[in-house]
Design a protein around this motif. Sequence first.
Motif, short mmCIF file in Angstrom:
data_model
loop_
_atom_site.label_atom_id
_atom_site.label_comp_id
_atom_site.label_asym_id
_atom_site.label_seq_id
_atom_site.Cartn_x
_atom_site.Cartn_y
_atom_site.Cartn_z
N TYR A 7 0.84 -1.19 0.00
CA TYR A 7 0.00 0.00 0.00
C TYR A 7 0.88 1.24 0.00
N TYR A 8 0.55 2.16 -0.88
CA TYR A 8 1.26 3.42 -0.98
C TYR A 8 0.25 4.55 -0.95
N TYR A 9 0.66 5.68 -0.44
CA TYR A 9 -0.20 6.84 -0.40
C TYR A 9 0.42 7.92 -1.26
N SER A 11 -0.21 11.77 -2.93
CA SER A 11 -1.00 12.99 -2.85
C SER A 11 -0.48 13.97 -3.88
N GLU A 46 -13.72 13.46 0.00
CA GLU A 46 -12.74 13.63 1.06
C GLU A 46 -12.98 12.65 2.20
N ARG A 49 -11.84 9.25 1.03
CA ARG A 49 -10.39 9.20 0.98
C ARG A 49 -9.81 9.02 2.39
N LEU A 50 -10.42 9.69 3.36
CA LEU A 50 -9.99 9.55 4.75
C LEU A 50 -10.21 8.13 5.25
N ASP A 53 -7.58 5.94 3.79
CA ASP A 53 -6.30 6.16 4.49
C ASP A 53 -6.27 5.39 5.81
N TYR A 54 -7.37 5.47 6.59
CA TYR A 54 -7.43 4.74 7.86
C TYR A 54 -7.34 3.24 7.64
N ASN A 56 -5.92 1.63 5.11
CA ASN A 56 -4.56 1.28 4.73
C ASN A 56 -3.63 1.31 5.93
N HIS A 57 -3.80 2.31 6.79
CA HIS A 57 -2.99 2.39 8.00
C HIS A 57 -3.18 1.14 8.87
#
Length: 114
Positions: A7-9, A11, A46, A49-50, A53-54, A56-57
């Motif tokens: 997993y990559y982020y 932006s 948004e 997307r958040l 992100d959570y 993936n974290h």
Amino acid sequence: SFHRRRYYYLSSGINAEYGGANEGEAEGAHATALTQLESSAYAIHESLRLVVDYQNHHRLKERIGREIAEYLCERVQNWSIGQTVLIVIVAFGQVFMLRKLFDKPAARGGKVGI
């Protein structure tokens, strides 16, 4: 089969179709007013997307924890195998020594003693 995910982020700034300006655009660019539908779509985007992100974290943290647990399990298993081999060797050694201790003196060449 073994599957591995990475997993990559990435932006890249605010997307121009949502009314924002990218970092590289000229300063004279006009910001257009967003309609209520566009504002709602941007807010949903948004929020999603958040959430991604959570997720993936947490996936990354879970993967790290799993790798640590698997490594620890492997080490414990190897240590247990070593201990088992050592116990078997000591047991055979004790049986051998006890048999040797209780042999008849005639079998040892007629000598009496320890």
